[in-house]
Every structure is written in C-alpha cells, then in structure tokens.
Design a protein around this motif. Structure first.
Motif, PDB file in Angstrom:
ATOM      1  N   GLN A  77      95.936  86.287 -37.507  1.00  0.00           N
ATOM      2  CA  GLN A  77      95.385  85.582 -36.355  1.00  0.00           C
ATOM      3  C   GLN A  77      94.759  86.484 -35.300  1.00  0.00           C
ATOM      4  O   GLN A  77      93.947  86.027 -34.501  1.00  0.00           O
ATOM      5  N   ASP A  78      95.137  87.745 -35.260  1.00  0.00           N
ATOM      6  CA  ASP A  78      94.643  88.651 -34.223  1.00  0.00           C
ATOM      7  C   ASP A  78      93.996  89.861 -34.886  1.00  0.00           C
ATOM      8  O   ASP A  78      94.682  90.758 -35.357  1.00  0.00           O
ATOM      9  N   ARG A  79      92.689  89.902 -34.908  1.00  0.00           N
ATOM     10  CA  ARG A  79      92.019  90.966 -35.643  1.00  0.00           C
ATOM     11  C   ARG A  79      92.172  92.335 -34.991  1.00  0.00           C
ATOM     12  O   ARG A  79      91.869  93.348 -35.589  1.00  0.00           O
ATOM     13  N   ARG A  80      92.673  92.377 -33.751  1.00  0.00           N
ATOM     14  CA  ARG A  80      92.940  93.668 -33.106  1.00  0.00           C
ATOM     15  C   ARG A  80      94.273  94.254 -33.547  1.00  0.00           C
ATOM     16  O   ARG A  80      94.531  95.426 -33.361  1.00  0.00           O
ATOM     17  N   ALA A  81      95.136  93.423 -34.107  1.00  0.00           N
ATOM     18  CA  ALA A  81      96.503  93.844 -34.453  1.00  0.00           C
ATOM     19  C   ALA A  81      96.645  94.090 -35.949  1.00  0.00           C
ATOM     20  O   ALA A  81      95.835  93.624 -36.755  1.00  0.00           O
ATOM     21  N   LEU A  82      97.694  94.823 -36.277  1.00  0.00           N
ATOM     22  CA  LEU A  82      98.023  95.100 -37.673  1.00  0.00           C
ATOM     23  C   LEU A  82      99.412  94.561 -37.987  1.00  0.00           C
ATOM     24  O   LEU A  82     100.269  94.488 -37.119  1.00  0.00           O
ATOM     25  N   ARG A  83      99.605  94.202 -39.228  1.00  0.00           N
ATOM     26  CA  ARG A  83     100.925  93.797 -39.723  1.00  0.00           C
ATOM     27  C   ARG A  83     101.407  94.900 -40.652  1.00  0.00           C
ATOM     28  O   ARG A  83     100.643  95.414 -41.465  1.00  0.00           O
ATOM     29  N   ILE A  84     102.675  95.232 -40.548  1.00  0.00           N
ATOM     30  CA  ILE A  84     103.277  96.249 -41.397  1.00  0.00           C
ATOM     31  C   ILE A  84     104.033  95.520 -42.500  1.00  0.00           C
ATOM     32  O   ILE A  84     104.810  94.604 -42.237  1.00  0.00           O
ATOM     33  N   GLU A  85     103.788  95.915 -43.743  1.00  0.00           N
ATOM     34  CA  GLU A  85     104.470  95.265 -44.863  1.00  0.00           C
ATOM     35  C   GLU A  85     104.838  96.304 -45.912  1.00  0.00           C
ATOM     36  O   GLU A  85     104.229  97.362 -46.016  1.00  0.00           O
ATOM     37  N   LEU A  86     105.864  95.976 -46.684  1.00  0.00           N
ATOM     38  CA  LEU A  86     106.283  96.844 -47.782  1.00  0.00           C
ATOM     39  C   LEU A  86     105.276  96.770 -48.920  1.00  0.00           C
ATOM     40  O   LEU A  86     104.702  95.714 -49.187  1.00  0.00           O
ATOM     41  N   THR A  87     105.091  97.882 -49.575  1.00  0.00           N
ATOM     42  CA  THR A  87     104.344  97.898 -50.835  1.00  0.00           C
ATOM     43  C   THR A  87     105.339  97.589 -51.948  1.00  0.00           C
ATOM     44  O   THR A  87     106.551  97.475 -51.711  1.00  0.00           O
ATOM     45  N   ASP A  88     104.851  97.472 -53.170  1.00  0.00           N
ATOM     46  CA  ASP A  88     105.763  97.293 -54.304  1.00  0.00           C
ATOM     47  C   ASP A  88     106.717  98.480 -54.410  1.00  0.00           C
ATOM     48  O   ASP A  88     107.909  98.310 -54.683  1.00  0.00           O
ATOM     49  N   ALA A  89     106.206  99.684 -54.141  1.00  0.00           N
ATOM     50  CA  ALA A  89     107.060 100.885 -54.171  1.00  0.00           C
ATOM     51  C   ALA A  89     108.098 100.833 -53.058  1.00  0.00           C
ATOM     52  O   ALA A  89     109.249 101.256 -53.248  1.00  0.00           O
ATOM     53  N   GLY A  90     107.724 100.289 -51.891  1.00  0.00           N
ATOM     54  CA  GLY A  90     108.670 100.136 -50.785  1.00  0.00           C
ATOM     55  C   GLY A  90     109.761  99.140 -51.126  1.00  0.00           C
ATOM     56  O   GLY A  90     110.938  99.352 -50.812  1.00  0.00           O
ATOM     57  N   GLN A  91     109.388  98.048 -51.776  1.00  0.00           N
ATOM     58  CA  GLN A  91     110.380  97.055 -52.205  1.00  0.00           C
ATOM     59  C   GLN A  91     111.319  97.673 -53.237  1.00  0.00           C
ATOM     60  O   GLN A  91     112.537  97.474 -53.179  1.00  0.00           O
ATOM     61  N   ALA A  92     110.776  98.442 -54.163  1.00  0.00           N
ATOM     62  CA  ALA A  92     111.611  99.106 -55.173  1.00  0.00           C
ATOM     63  C   ALA A  92     112.550 100.115 -54.511  1.00  0.00           C
ATOM     64  O   ALA A  92     113.719 100.237 -54.909  1.00  0.00           O
ATOM     65  N   MET A  93     112.053 100.821 -53.488  1.00  0.00           N
ATOM     66  CA  MET A  93     112.898 101.775 -52.771  1.00  0.00           C
ATOM     67  C   MET A  93     114.030 101.042 -52.064  1.00  0.00           C
ATOM     68  O   MET A  93     115.176 101.493 -52.071  1.00  0.00           O
ATOM     69  N   TRP A  94     113.730  99.895 -51.440  1.00  0.00           N
ATOM     70  CA  TRP A  94     114.773  99.112 -50.784  1.00  0.00           C
ATOM     71  C   TRP A  94     115.839  98.707 -51.804  1.00  0.00           C
ATOM     72  O   TRP A  94     117.035  98.803 -51.537  1.00  0.00           O
ATOM     73  N   GLU A  95     115.409  98.261 -52.958  1.00  0.00           N
ATOM     74  CA  GLU A  95     116.367  97.862 -53.990  1.00  0.00           C
ATOM     75  C   GLU A  95     117.209  99.050 -54.447  1.00  0.00           C
ATOM     76  O   GLU A  95     118.393  98.895 -54.760  1.00  0.00           O
ATOM     77  N   GLN A  96     116.634 100.230 -54.450  1.00  0.00           N
ATOM     78  CA  GLN A  96     117.377 101.441 -54.801  1.00  0.00           C
ATOM     79  C   GLN A  96     118.364 101.816 -53.691  1.00  0.00           C
ATOM     80  O   GLN A  96     119.445 102.332 -53.966  1.00  0.00           O
ATOM     81  N   MET A  97     118.007 101.541 -52.437  1.00  0.00           N
ATOM     82  CA  MET A  97     118.867 101.888 -51.301  1.00  0.00           C
ATOM     83  C   MET A  97     119.970 100.871 -51.051  1.00  0.00           C
ATOM     84  O   MET A  97     120.974 101.199 -50.426  1.00  0.00           O
ATOM     85  N   THR A  98     119.820  99.648 -51.529  1.00  0.00           N
ATOM     86  CA  THR A  98     120.786  98.599 -51.251  1.00  0.00           C
ATOM     87  C   THR A  98     122.213  98.980 -51.643  1.00  0.00           C
ATOM     88  O   THR A  98     123.139  98.771 -50.851  1.00  0.00           O
TER      89      THR A  98
END
Length: 122
Positions: A65-86
C-alpha cells in the motif's frame, strides 16, 4: 541461546535469531515494526537486516500500500534456517524452565506477557 546456536553450527547471533523468529511467527512487516518488536534502534536494525539479507535469509520487498516503504520477509532459506533453529529455541526454553511444573510455567508465561504489555503501553 547464542551458545546453543553456535554449538548447533548455526552462525547467527541472538539478535539475528530474534529477527528471524519474529518474521517466521508473525510474517512480513516493515523494518520499523520489526525493530520495535526486537527492541533495536533504526541503525542497528539496518545493520542486522543487511547482514541477514547478505546471507540470503530475508529480503526487502516493496510495501503493497505504501510505495515509499519496504516489507521485510523471510526467504525460503530464512524459513529453513528458522526450522533448523527451532529445536535450539525449545531446548533453551525447556532448560530455563526445568525447575517449574506445567502450572508454574503457564503462570510465568502469563506474568511475563502482562509485564511486556504494560511496558509496551508506556
């Protein structure tokens, strides 16, 4: 937590763990929302995001909705890292609460949530 991450071969610091945890559990958010949720100032958050993005664990995407702003999201590698850290996260939490029975653990969680809410309302 940081020692457990290192012993498991995960080369991230505690703050980076928190950032990935928030994104994994809550989903994409702005850098300022993320900074507030892990209690970092803007400059420190930018450095952490740069490092995690450099490792391919998250990405900055244009806000819908706001083209001046950015959203931060996990990549597939980030999701895999989270699963490894859980398991590391669960191990540390269990170790920290091992002297508490299930009722005491629930009471502690309730108390801490109320304290956190009160602090956020200040």
């Amino acid at each position: 937590m940081e020692a457990e991450l290192q012993s498991s071969g995960i080369g991230l610091r505690f703050t980076q763990f928190l950032i990935l945890k928030r994104l994994a559990l809550i989903g994409p958010m702005s850098a300022s929302e993320l900074a507030r949720s892990v209690e970092l100032d803007g400059g420190a958050m930018t450095r952490q995001l740069d490092q995690l993005e450099g490792k391919g664990l998250l990405r900055r995407q244009p806000h819908e909705q706001d083209r001046r702003a950015l959203r931060i999201e996990l990549t597939d590698a980030g999701q895999a890292m989270w699963e490894q850290m859980t398991p590391c996260n669960e191990y540390v939490l269990d170790a920290a609460q091992k002297a508490l029975d299930p009722t005491e653990r629930e009471q502690l969680r309730d108390y801490l949530e109320r304290v956190l809410l009160a602090l956020r309302d200040m």
